[in-house]
Design a protein around this motif. Structure first.
Motif, PDB file in Angstrom:
ATOM      1  N   LEU A  64       0.730  -1.285   0.084  1.00  0.00           N
ATOM      2  CA  LEU A  64       0.071  -0.031   0.007  1.00  0.00           C
ATOM      3  C   LEU A  64       0.866   1.541  -0.062  1.00  0.00           C
ATOM      4  O   LEU A  64       0.540   2.342  -0.369  1.00  0.00           O
ATOM      5  CB  LEU A  64      -0.937  -0.013   1.227  1.00  0.00           C
ATOM      6  CG  LEU A  64      -1.997  -0.901   1.322  1.00  0.00           C
ATOM      7  CD1 LEU A  64      -2.742  -0.980   2.531  1.00  0.00           C
ATOM      8  CD2 LEU A  64      -3.094  -0.822   0.118  1.00  0.00           C
ATOM      9  N   SER A  65       1.973   1.222   0.798  1.00  0.00           N
ATOM     10  CA  SER A  65       2.791   2.338   0.536  1.00  0.00           C
ATOM     11  C   SER A  65       3.258   2.678  -0.473  1.00  0.00           C
ATOM     12  O   SER A  65       3.853   4.028  -0.589  1.00  0.00           O
ATOM     13  CB  SER A  65       4.040   2.251   1.807  1.00  0.00           C
ATOM     14  OG  SER A  65       4.890   1.245   1.399  1.00  0.00           O
ATOM     15  N   SER A  66       3.343   2.111  -1.694  1.00  0.00           N
ATOM     16  CA  SER A  66       3.726   2.614  -2.907  1.00  0.00           C
ATOM     17  C   SER A  66       2.705   3.444  -3.695  1.00  0.00           C
ATOM     18  O   SER A  66       2.991   4.029  -4.642  1.00  0.00           O
ATOM     19  CB  SER A  66       4.000   1.525  -3.761  1.00  0.00           C
ATOM     20  OG  SER A  66       3.011   0.502  -4.036  1.00  0.00           O
ATOM     21  N   GLY A  67       1.540   3.500  -3.041  1.00  0.00           N
ATOM     22  CA  GLY A  67       0.487   4.345  -3.659  1.00  0.00           C
ATOM     23  C   GLY A  67       0.485   5.631  -3.217  1.00  0.00           C
ATOM     24  O   GLY A  67       1.217   6.055  -2.236  1.00  0.00           O
ATOM     25  N   ARG A  68       0.009   6.678  -4.285  1.00  0.00           N
ATOM     26  CA  ARG A  68       0.200   8.161  -4.043  1.00  0.00           C
ATOM     27  C   ARG A  68      -0.596   8.686  -2.879  1.00  0.00           C
ATOM     28  O   ARG A  68      -0.214   9.667  -2.547  1.00  0.00           O
ATOM     29  CB  ARG A  68      -0.107   8.743  -5.430  1.00  0.00           C
ATOM     30  CG  ARG A  68      -1.480   8.714  -5.804  1.00  0.00           C
ATOM     31  CD  ARG A  68      -1.721   9.413  -7.181  1.00  0.00           C
ATOM     32  NE  ARG A  68      -3.049   9.129  -7.297  1.00  0.00           N
ATOM     33  CZ  ARG A  68      -3.486  10.025  -8.550  1.00  0.00           C
ATOM     34  NH1 ARG A  68      -3.066  10.443  -9.246  1.00  0.00           N
ATOM     35  NH2 ARG A  68      -4.890   9.838  -8.748  1.00  0.00           N
ATOM     36  N   PHE A  69      -1.607   7.825  -2.239  1.00  0.00           N
ATOM     37  CA  PHE A  69      -2.269   8.466  -1.227  1.00  0.00           C
ATOM     38  C   PHE A  69      -2.027   7.880   0.224  1.00  0.00           C
ATOM     39  O   PHE A  69      -2.659   8.323   1.159  1.00  0.00           O
ATOM     40  CB  PHE A  69      -3.958   8.130  -1.352  1.00  0.00           C
ATOM     41  CG  PHE A  69      -4.540   8.545  -2.633  1.00  0.00           C
ATOM     42  CD1 PHE A  69      -4.901  10.003  -2.771  1.00  0.00           C
ATOM     43  CD2 PHE A  69      -4.541   7.835  -3.879  1.00  0.00           C
ATOM     44  CE1 PHE A  69      -5.397  10.513  -3.788  1.00  0.00           C
ATOM     45  CE2 PHE A  69      -5.450   8.327  -5.091  1.00  0.00           C
ATOM     46  CZ  PHE A  69      -5.583   9.781  -4.845  1.00  0.00           C
ATOM     47  N   PHE A  70      -0.873   7.179   0.231  1.00  0.00           N
ATOM     48  CA  PHE A  70      -0.431   6.592   1.305  1.00  0.00           C
ATOM     49  C   PHE A  70      -0.148   7.553   2.309  1.00  0.00           C
ATOM     50  O   PHE A  70      -0.423   7.544   3.584  1.00  0.00           O
ATOM     51  CB  PHE A  70       0.566   5.280   1.276  1.00  0.00           C
ATOM     52  CG  PHE A  70       0.729   4.653   2.583  1.00  0.00           C
ATOM     53  CD1 PHE A  70       0.008   3.740   3.002  1.00  0.00           C
ATOM     54  CD2 PHE A  70       1.602   5.035   3.184  1.00  0.00           C
ATOM     55  CE1 PHE A  70       0.266   2.959   4.037  1.00  0.00           C
ATOM     56  CE2 PHE A  70       2.268   4.259   4.465  1.00  0.00           C
ATOM     57  CZ  PHE A  70       1.355   3.319   4.838  1.00  0.00           C
TER      58      PHE A  70
END
Length: 146
Positions: A64-70
């Protein structure tokens, strides 16, 4: 992943301390009525510890941390939870001590809930972008198979 783990640890400690504070303050004041202070520890343990442990497991599987909203989710959630629990603690302590609670408590409490809601929107956007196959990158397919 470390910041998710440490978040869960910190909220565990805060939740346990909140429970201890509630027990000792109400005992010292001979207070037996209801107060928001009685649920601060459960809020911290559930919305802090358990939630971040679940996010940690999802991070391990879905990255999840690779997403831009994390980052927006992570910091907004912390701000909302700390503000909400802090205001609940102030409100509950004032109730136990017999002080009048004014409207100055309602505003920050509402803001804390708004921040938590916004953080959950960021979280679900992050989650959505990681579970939808049409948003997946080719290198993700290899990670999911292994």
């Amino acid at each position: 992943m470390k910041k998710l783990y440490y978040s869960a640890v910190v909220y565990t400690v805060l939740g346990l301390l909140a429970g201890l504070f509630y027990r000792e303050l109400t005992k010292a004041q001979d207070f037996t009525a209801g107060t928001q202070l009685s649920v601060v520890h459960t809020h911290l343990l559930t919305l802090g510890t358990l939630f971040f442990l679940i996010v940690l497991a999802l991070e391990k599987v879905l990255h999840l941390s690779s997403g831009r909203f994390f980052n927006a989710f992570f910091w907004t959630y912390h701000a909302g939870l700390v503000l909400t629990a802090g205001i609940m603690t102030v409100h509950g302590t004032m109730t136990v001590l017999g002080k009048t609670v004014g409207p100055a408590i309602s505003g920050p409490a509402g803001l804390g809930h708004i921040l938590l809601t916004l953080a959950l929107v960021f979280f679900f956007l992050c989650l959505h972008n990681r579970v939808r196959p049409d948003f997946a990158r080719p290198d993700d397919a290899e990670r999911r198979l292994s």
